[in-house]
Design an enzyme around this catalytic site. Structure first.
Site, PDB file in Angstrom:
ATOM      1  N   LYS A   1       0.820  -1.212   0.000  1.00 57.75           N
ATOM      2  CA  LYS A   1       0.000   0.000   0.000  1.00 57.75           C
ATOM      3  C   LYS A   1       0.848   1.254   0.000  1.00 57.75           C
ATOM      4  O   LYS A   1       0.483   2.240  -0.627  1.00 57.75           O
ATOM      5  CB  LYS A   1      -0.943   0.019   1.214  1.00 57.75           C
ATOM      6  CG  LYS A   1      -2.144  -0.880   1.036  1.00 57.75           C
ATOM      7  CD  LYS A   1      -3.294  -0.409   1.892  1.00 57.75           C
ATOM      8  CE  LYS A   1      -4.511  -1.292   1.667  1.00 57.75           C
ATOM      9  NZ  LYS A   1      -5.607  -0.997   2.556  1.00 57.75           N
TER      10      LYS A   1
ATOM     11  N   LYS B   1      -4.189 -11.236  -6.276  1.00 56.01           N
ATOM     12  CA  LYS B   1      -5.505 -11.417  -5.642  1.00 56.01           C
ATOM     13  C   LYS B   1      -6.478 -10.319  -6.087  1.00 56.01           C
ATOM     14  O   LYS B   1      -6.061  -9.201  -6.417  1.00 56.01           O
ATOM     15  CB  LYS B   1      -5.376 -11.460  -4.119  1.00 56.01           C
ATOM     16  CG  LYS B   1      -5.006 -10.149  -3.525  1.00 56.01           C
ATOM     17  CD  LYS B   1      -5.221 -10.106  -2.021  1.00 56.01           C
ATOM     18  CE  LYS B   1      -4.882  -8.688  -1.611  1.00 56.01           C
ATOM     19  NZ  LYS B   1      -5.172  -8.198  -0.370  1.00 56.01           N
TER      20      LYS B   1
ATOM     21  N   LYS C   1      -9.865  -4.502  -3.687  1.00 58.26           N
ATOM     22  CA  LYS C   1     -10.758  -3.342  -3.757  1.00 58.26           C
ATOM     23  C   LYS C   1     -10.071  -2.164  -4.423  1.00 58.26           C
ATOM     24  O   LYS C   1     -10.724  -1.306  -5.000  1.00 58.26           O
ATOM     25  CB  LYS C   1     -11.120  -2.894  -2.338  1.00 58.26           C
ATOM     26  CG  LYS C   1     -12.045  -3.804  -1.599  1.00 58.26           C
ATOM     27  CD  LYS C   1     -12.386  -3.159  -0.254  1.00 58.26           C
ATOM     28  CE  LYS C   1     -13.002  -4.138   0.702  1.00 58.26           C
ATOM     29  NZ  LYS C   1     -12.527  -3.965   2.073  1.00 58.26           N
TER      30      LYS C   1
HETATM   31  P1  TYM Z   1     -10.443  -5.978   3.895  1.00 59.90           P
HETATM   32  O1  TYM Z   1     -11.480  -4.947   4.122  1.00 59.90           O
HETATM   33  O2  TYM Z   1      -9.370  -5.700   2.883  1.00 59.90           O
HETATM   34  O3  TYM Z   1     -11.108  -7.349   3.476  1.00 59.90           O
HETATM   35  C1  TYM Z   1     -12.162  -7.921   4.205  1.00 59.90           C
HETATM   36  C2  TYM Z   1     -11.995  -9.431   4.240  1.00 59.90           C
HETATM   37  O4  TYM Z   1     -11.948  -9.960   2.906  1.00 59.90           O
HETATM   38  C3  TYM Z   1     -10.827 -10.810   2.764  1.00 59.90           C
HETATM   39  N1  TYM Z   1     -10.336 -10.710   1.365  1.00 59.90           N
HETATM   40  C4  TYM Z   1     -10.267 -11.739   0.507  1.00 59.90           C
HETATM   41  N2  TYM Z   1     -10.584 -13.040   0.641  1.00 59.90           N
HETATM   42  C5  TYM Z   1     -10.411 -13.821  -0.442  1.00 59.90           C
HETATM   43  N3  TYM Z   1      -9.957 -13.376  -1.651  1.00 59.90           N
HETATM   44  C6  TYM Z   1      -9.624 -12.078  -1.824  1.00 59.90           C
HETATM   45  N4  TYM Z   1      -9.187 -11.649  -2.986  1.00 59.90           N
HETATM   46  C7  TYM Z   1      -9.771 -11.196  -0.711  1.00 59.90           C
HETATM   47  N5  TYM Z   1      -9.559  -9.869  -0.525  1.00 59.90           N
HETATM   48  C8  TYM Z   1      -9.903  -9.595   0.747  1.00 59.90           C
HETATM   49  C9  TYM Z   1      -9.813 -10.279   3.749  1.00 59.90           C
HETATM   50  O5  TYM Z   1      -8.867 -11.268   4.094  1.00 59.90           O
HETATM   51  C10 TYM Z   1     -10.683  -9.865   4.910  1.00 59.90           C
HETATM   52  O6  TYM Z   1     -10.937 -10.959   5.751  1.00 59.90           O
HETATM   53  N6  TYM Z   1      -7.239  -5.546   7.723  1.00 59.90           N
HETATM   54  C11 TYM Z   1      -8.530  -6.069   7.316  1.00 59.90           C
HETATM   55  C12 TYM Z   1      -9.707  -5.486   8.109  1.00 59.90           C
HETATM   56  C13 TYM Z   1      -9.594  -5.631   9.584  1.00 59.90           C
HETATM   57  C14 TYM Z   1      -9.756  -6.828  10.332  1.00 59.90           C
HETATM   58  C15 TYM Z   1      -9.625  -6.457  11.707  1.00 59.90           C
HETATM   59  C16 TYM Z   1     -10.022  -8.157   9.972  1.00 59.90           C
HETATM   60  C17 TYM Z   1      -9.366  -4.634  10.480  1.00 59.90           C
HETATM   61  N7  TYM Z   1      -9.371  -5.120  11.744  1.00 59.90           N
HETATM   62  C18 TYM Z   1      -9.714  -7.405  12.711  1.00 59.90           C
HETATM   63  C19 TYM Z   1     -10.116  -9.101  11.002  1.00 59.90           C
HETATM   64  C20 TYM Z   1      -9.976  -8.724  12.351  1.00 59.90           C
HETATM   65  C21 TYM Z   1      -8.766  -5.715   5.863  1.00 59.90           C
HETATM   66  O7  TYM Z   1      -8.175  -4.819   5.325  1.00 59.90           O
HETATM   67  O8  TYM Z   1      -9.786  -6.395   5.286  1.00 59.90           O
END
Ligand code: TYM
Length: 326
Positions: A113, A193, A196
């Site tokens: 990022k 992957k 977003k």
């Molecule tokens: P975020 O918002 O990027 O994504 C949300 C969830 O989606 C999963 N994910 C995927 N799974 C499969 N294939 C993909 N291409 C893919 N892209 C995203 C992510 O693994 C995530 O589970 N840091 C985290 C948010 C967060 C969080 C937390 C998660 C903040 N605090 C505490 C768990 C516990 C994030 O950026 O997710």
């Protein structure tokens, strides 16, 4: 026996895609049947990259609505916006004091990022806030996609370090990562992957996309120069990604998809994948459309109130441990 606590979060960037859904959200929804679930729209994590405040505020509400439409049930789970519960940031600060900068320098998501968005302190300390999210409620399990594994490891390290230094306070949280769907790949580059923040909108399918958009994006999905529909990540990542998406959304096994579409050509196969995706997402889209903004805003306020009460109870114990009570 006491029910185990589950925590997870999602960034409200307005682009919730099928990777988020298949990798994480579907598990969030399922786990509600058995566990004490806490789900959070992590708005403070999202503002680590430059955003338009008005648009962001809209996206944040839409993310809450999309999660409810996908099956997060505010009557059964604690569901709220992270920024409305200040105990998250308080604990993040405390955990920050026991986090080595060397360890943060190794976080791959930060490296990715900061290359794109330029670096800032929020982006750098992002994993510490995530650890605080999880440890705040003493979560036992965290349903996430594979890309969050490294952040979970840091969370466990911090829990261990805190317990060692200040006394046993935090349980070790376990990631819950699905066997299939944990890493849904980009439709335009199946070696990366689905994300977003990819500037190419054709790389992803959003859970609220209309059927025409879904069909168009799948038609354009990158495959390979052969014609065989076969599950093989090394040789055929594009086709394999589509097989996996279809299998997850229909419940049909990979083998039966291979048998049915193996030699019928990519065109027919992609049409079938599109049908599966359109059908799989239709209930979410229609539930989203029926939702009332004011009602959801009210639910989120209520969630935050409950979360603050619960988080405060836990934080008092942390303050005591580190000498900040009284
Ligand atoms: P975020 O918002 O990027 O994504 C949300 C969830 O989606 C999963 N994910 C995927 N799974 C499969 N294939 C993909 N291409 C893919 N892209 C995203 C992510 O693994 C995530 O589970 N840091 C985290 C948010 C967060 C969080 C937390 C998660 C903040 N605090 C505490 C768990 C516990 C994030 O950026 O997710």
């Amino acid at each position: 026996m006491e029910r185990k606590t589950v925590f997870s979060g999602l960034q409200p960037t307005g682009n919730i895609h099928i990777g988020n859904y298949l990798g994480a959200l579907r598990n969030w929804v399922k786990l509600q049947d058995e566990y004490d679930c806490i789900y959070c729209v992590v708005d403070l994590h999202a503002i680590t990259v430059p955003l338009d405040p008005t648009q962001f505020n809209r996206d944040r509400l839409d993310a809450a609505k999309a999660l409810i439409a996908a099956g997060v049930d505010p009557e059964r789970s604690l569901f709220y916006y992270q920024s409305q519960v200040p105990q998250h940031t308080e604990l993040a600060w405390i955990l920050g004091t026991i986090t080595g900068t060397g360890q943060l320098n190794r976080m791959t998501q930060f490296k990715d990022k900061s290359d794109r968005a330029g670096s800032n302190l929020g982006l750098y300390s992002y994993p510490v806030l995530m650890a605080a999210d999880i440890l705040l409620y003493r979560a036992d399990a965290v349903p996430v996609g594979e890309d969050q594994k490294q952040h979970l490891e840091l969370t466990r390290d911090l829990a261990e370090r805190f317990n060692h230094r200040f006394g046993d306070e935090f349980p070790m949280p376990e990631p819950i990562i699905p066997e299939k769907g944990a890493r849904v790949m980009s439709l335009q580059d199946p070696t990366a992957k689905m994300s977003k923040s990819d500037p190419d909108e054709n790389s992803r399918i959003l859970i609220l996309d209309d059927p025409d958009t879904i069909r168009k994006r799948l038609k354009r999905a990158v495959t390979d120069s052969e014609t065989e529909v076969r599950y093989d990540w090394a040789a055929k990542p594009g086709v394999t990604n589509l097989i996996e998406i279809m299998s997850l959304l229909t419940g049909e096994s990979v083998q039966s998809i291979e048998t049915e579409y193996g030699t019928g050509g990519y065109g027919t196969f992609k049409d079938a994948v599109a049908d599966a995706v359109v059908a799989g997402l239709a209930p979410i889209r229609s539930a989203f459309r029926e939702m009332d903004d004011a009602e959801v805003a009210r639910l989120m306020q209520r969630g935050a109130l409950d979360a603050r009460t619960r988080a405060e109870g836990f934080q008092q114990a942390v303050r005591k441990r580190v000498g900040l009570a009284g």
